[in-house]
Design an enzyme around this catalytic site. Structure first.
Site, PDB file in Angstrom:
ATOM      1  N   LEU A  47       0.826  -1.215   0.000  1.00  0.00           N
ATOM      2  CA  LEU A  47       0.000   0.000   0.000  1.00  0.00           C
ATOM      3  C   LEU A  47       0.857   1.260   0.000  1.00  0.00           C
ATOM      4  CD1 LEU A  47      -2.612  -1.010   2.748  1.00  0.00           C
ATOM      5  CD2 LEU A  47      -2.962  -1.013   0.259  1.00  0.00           C
ATOM      6  N   GLY A  49       2.455   4.193   1.594  1.00  0.00           N
ATOM      7  CA  GLY A  49       2.846   4.411   2.989  1.00  0.00           C
ATOM      8  C   GLY A  49       3.276   3.148   3.712  1.00  0.00           C
ATOM      9  N   GLY A  51       5.984   1.436   3.224  1.00  0.00           N
ATOM     10  CA  GLY A  51       7.424   1.430   3.482  1.00  0.00           C
ATOM     11  C   GLY A  51       8.267   0.965   2.306  1.00  0.00           C
ATOM     12  N   SER A 120       1.803  -1.528  -7.420  1.00  0.00           N
ATOM     13  CA  SER A 120       1.498  -2.699  -8.274  1.00  0.00           C
ATOM     14  C   SER A 120       0.389  -3.553  -7.654  1.00  0.00           C
ATOM     15  CB  SER A 120       2.755  -3.521  -8.550  1.00  0.00           C
ATOM     16  OG  SER A 120       3.595  -3.658  -7.434  1.00  0.00           O
TER      17      SER A 120
HETATM   18  N1  LIG Z   1      -5.049   7.241  -6.379  1.00  0.00           N
HETATM   19  C1  LIG Z   1      -3.836   6.888  -5.939  1.00  0.00           C
HETATM   20  N2  LIG Z   1      -3.621   5.628  -5.478  1.00  0.00           N
HETATM   21  C2  LIG Z   1      -2.397   5.291  -5.047  1.00  0.00           C
HETATM   22  N3  LIG Z   1      -1.303   6.111  -5.037  1.00  0.00           N
HETATM   23  C3  LIG Z   1      -1.472   7.372  -5.493  1.00  0.00           C
HETATM   24  C4  LIG Z   1      -2.741   7.811  -5.953  1.00  0.00           C
HETATM   25  N4  LIG Z   1      -2.605   9.096  -6.336  1.00  0.00           N
HETATM   26  C5  LIG Z   1      -1.345   9.460  -6.138  1.00  0.00           C
HETATM   27  N5  LIG Z   1      -0.644   8.418  -5.634  1.00  0.00           N
HETATM   28  C6  LIG Z   1       0.813   8.482  -5.407  1.00  0.00           C
HETATM   29  O1  LIG Z   1       1.362   7.667  -6.437  1.00  0.00           O
HETATM   30  C7  LIG Z   1       2.214   6.677  -5.904  1.00  0.00           C
HETATM   31  C8  LIG Z   1       1.887   5.297  -6.457  1.00  0.00           C
HETATM   32  O2  LIG Z   1       2.303   5.190  -7.749  1.00  0.00           O
HETATM   33  P1  LIG Z   1       2.561   3.742  -8.370  1.00  0.00           P
HETATM   34  O3  LIG Z   1       3.078   3.981  -9.736  1.00  0.00           O
HETATM   35  O4  LIG Z   1       3.428   2.963  -7.449  1.00  0.00           O
HETATM   36  O5  LIG Z   1       1.102   3.106  -8.405  1.00  0.00           O
HETATM   37  S1  LIG Z   1       0.613   1.836  -9.224  1.00  0.00           S
HETATM   38  O6  LIG Z   1       1.621   0.775  -9.054  1.00  0.00           O
HETATM   39  O7  LIG Z   1       0.476   2.227 -10.627  1.00  0.00           O
HETATM   40  O8  LIG Z   1      -0.687   1.468  -8.620  1.00  0.00           O
HETATM   41  C9  LIG Z   1       1.986   6.642  -4.416  1.00  0.00           C
HETATM   42  O9  LIG Z   1       3.293   6.499  -3.885  1.00  0.00           O
HETATM   43  P2  LIG Z   1       3.614   5.583  -2.627  1.00  0.00           P
HETATM   44  O10 LIG Z   1       2.952   6.281  -1.471  1.00  0.00           O
HETATM   45  O11 LIG Z   1       5.122   5.648  -2.548  1.00  0.00           O
HETATM   46  O12 LIG Z   1       3.106   4.194  -2.848  1.00  0.00           O
HETATM   47  C10 LIG Z   1       1.320   7.969  -4.102  1.00  0.00           C
HETATM   48  O13 LIG Z   1       2.297   8.881  -3.668  1.00  0.00           O
HETATM   49  N1  LIG Z   2       8.824  -0.126   9.303  1.00  0.00           N
HETATM   50  C1  LIG Z   2       8.554   1.159   9.480  1.00  0.00           C
HETATM   51  N2  LIG Z   2       8.291   1.634  10.709  1.00  0.00           N
HETATM   52  C2  LIG Z   2       7.993   2.953  10.914  1.00  0.00           C
HETATM   53  N3  LIG Z   2       7.947   3.868   9.915  1.00  0.00           N
HETATM   54  C3  LIG Z   2       8.203   3.455   8.662  1.00  0.00           C
HETATM   55  C4  LIG Z   2       8.505   2.084   8.378  1.00  0.00           C
HETATM   56  N4  LIG Z   2       8.716   1.978   7.047  1.00  0.00           N
HETATM   57  C5  LIG Z   2       8.529   3.207   6.529  1.00  0.00           C
HETATM   58  N5  LIG Z   2       8.221   4.089   7.484  1.00  0.00           N
HETATM   59  C6  LIG Z   2       7.882   5.517   7.310  1.00  0.00           C
HETATM   60  O1  LIG Z   2       6.592   5.516   6.726  1.00  0.00           O
HETATM   61  C7  LIG Z   2       6.479   6.512   5.741  1.00  0.00           C
HETATM   62  C8  LIG Z   2       6.071   5.884   4.397  1.00  0.00           C
HETATM   63  O2  LIG Z   2       7.143   5.136   3.919  1.00  0.00           O
HETATM   64  P1  LIG Z   2       7.444   5.052   2.367  1.00  0.00           P
HETATM   65  O3  LIG Z   2       8.700   4.297   2.209  1.00  0.00           O
HETATM   66  O4  LIG Z   2       7.364   6.390   1.736  1.00  0.00           O
HETATM   67  O5  LIG Z   2       6.208   4.149   1.872  1.00  0.00           O
HETATM   68  P2  LIG Z   2       5.738   3.800   0.396  1.00  0.00           P
HETATM   69  O6  LIG Z   2       6.916   3.975  -0.508  1.00  0.00           O
HETATM   70  O7  LIG Z   2       5.277   2.380   0.473  1.00  0.00           O
HETATM   71  O8  LIG Z   2       4.636   4.764   0.098  1.00  0.00           O
HETATM   72  C9  LIG Z   2       7.814   7.239   5.707  1.00  0.00           C
HETATM   73  O9  LIG Z   2       7.701   8.410   6.480  1.00  0.00           O
HETATM   74  C10 LIG Z   2       8.778   6.257   6.349  1.00  0.00           C
HETATM   75  O10 LIG Z   2       9.820   6.897   7.026  1.00  0.00           O
END
Ligand SMILES: Nc1ncnc2c1ncn2[C@@H]1O[C@H](COP(=O)(O)OS(=O)(=O)O)[C@@H](OP(=O)(O)O)[C@H]1O
Ligand SMILES: Nc1ncnc2c1ncn2[C@@H]1O[C@H](COP(=O)(O)OP(=O)(O)O)[C@@H](O)[C@H]1O
Length: 210
Positions: A47, A49, A51, A120
Site C-alpha cells: 500500500l 505508505g 514502506g 502494483s
Molecule cells: N489514487 C492513488 N492511489 C495510489 N497512489 C497514489 C494515488 N494518487 C497518487 N498516488 C501516489 O502515487 C504513488 C503510487 O504510484 P505507483 O506507480 O506505485 O502506483 S501503481 O503501481 O500504478 O498502482 C503513491 O506512492 P507511494 O505512497 O510511494 O506508494 C502515491 O504517492
Molecule cells: N517499518 C517502518 N516503521 C515505521 N515507519 C516506517 C517504516 N517503514 C517506513 N516508514 C515511514 O513511513 C512513511 C512511508 O514510507 P514510504 O517508504 O514512503 O512508503 P511507500 O513507498 O510504500 O509509500 C515514511 O515516512 C517512512 O519513514
C-alpha cells in the site's frame, strides 16, 4: 548455432511486424561475470505508505556499499517522466507496471540489481513480470503494513486528501489491492525499519551472490 536459429524462429512467430531479434555477442551472463554478481529484479509491492521506498532505498545503499551495481525505479519518480501520461485507473496502473517491468528487464539484462517500488496492486500484472523473467531473477517482496498504520504515517498527506474526498481511486480505499499469495519475501510492516532490513538484506545477499 541451432539454438540461435530456433530462437529467431521462435521469436518471429510472435512478431507481427516482421522485426527480427538480433543477438549480440555480449549477453547477460557476460555482464553478470563482469559485475561479479547475479542480476535480478527486487520488486517491492504494498500500500501507499507501507514502506516500499524507504526499504528499497536503504537496501540499495547497503548493496552499493558491498559493490553491487544497482538502480532503483520508484513509482513516484517514474510517474514524473516515463509514465507521466498515466492516471490511477486500472488500465493505466497496468500499463505503468508493464512499462516499468520492461525497463527493469532491460536493466537486468545490463547486469544490474534493480529495485522496483510500485504499489502494483494487481496480481496478474506482477505475475506477468515474473513470467517474463528467467528463473530466480524476480523476487516479489510484499511490504505488508495494515491500512490503519499507513493512514497514521501519511507522509504525503494523501490519505488526508482521500478523507476530504479530494482524491479518488486510492489504493486500499476505493481501488483494490490484491495481496500476494506467495511472495518470495514477506515483510511485516509493523516491525521497525532496522528489523526489516536485517531480515531483507540477508535473504537478498544470498540470492545475489549465489
Ligand atoms: N489514487 C492513488 N492511489 C495510489 N497512489 C497514489 C494515488 N494518487 C497518487 N498516488 C501516489 O502515487 C504513488 C503510487 O504510484 P505507483 O506507480 O506505485 O502506483 S501503481 O503501481 O500504478 O498502482 C503513491 O506512492 P507511494 O505512497 O510511494 O506508494 C502515491 O504517492
Ligand atoms: N517499518 C517502518 N516503521 C515505521 N515507519 C516506517 C517504516 N517503514 C517506513 N516508514 C515511514 O513511513 C512513511 C512511508 O514510507 P514510504 O517508504 O514512503 O512508503 P511507500 O513507498 O510504500 O509509500 C515514511 O515516512 C517512512 O519513514
Amino acid at each position: 548455432m541451432l539454438f540461435h536459429y530456433y530462437m529467431i524462429k521462435h521469436i518471429n512467430k510472435y512478431n507481427d511486424k516482421n522485426v527480427m531479434w538480433h543477438f549480440y555477442r555480449i549477453n547477460r551472463e557476460d555482464r553478470e561475470r563482469l559485475h561479479q554478481h547475479r542480476s535480478m529484479i527486487l520488486w517491492f509491492t504494498g500500500l501507499s505508505g507501507s514502506g516500499k521506498s524507504t526499504l528499497a532505498s536503504i537496501l540499495e545503499e547497503k548493496l552499493y556499499c558491498r559493490g553491487v551495481s544497482t538502480y532503483s525505479l520508484d513509482g513516484d519518480n517514474i510517474r514524473h517522466g516515463l509514465c507521466k501520461d498515466l492516471s490511477f485507473n486500472s488500465n493505466d496502473r497496468s500499463e505503468n507496471i508493464r512499462r516499468v517491468g520492461e525497463v527493469a528487464r532491460l536493466m537486468v539484462d545490463a547486469g544490474l540489481v534493480v529495485l522496483v517500488a510500485l504499489i502494483s496492486p494487481y496480481r496478474i500484472d506482477r505475475q506477468i513480470i515474473r513470467d517474463m523473467c528467467i528463473k530466480d531473477s524476480f523476487l516479489e517482496i510484499f511490504v505488508d503494513t495494515p491500512m490503519l498504520i499507513c493512514k497514521q504515517r501519511d507522509p504525503k498527506g494523501l490519505y488526508h486528501q482521500v478523507d476530504c474526498k479530494k482524491i479518488k481511486n486510492f489504493t486500499g480505499i476505493d481501488s483494490i489491492y490484491e495481496r500476494p499469495k506467495q511472495p518470495d519475501i514477506y515483510l511485516d510492516g509493523r516491525k521497525t525499519i532496522s528489523e526489516l532490513m536485517n531480515q531483507l538484506l540477508d535473504l537478498v545477499l544470498v540470492k545475489i551472490f549465489k
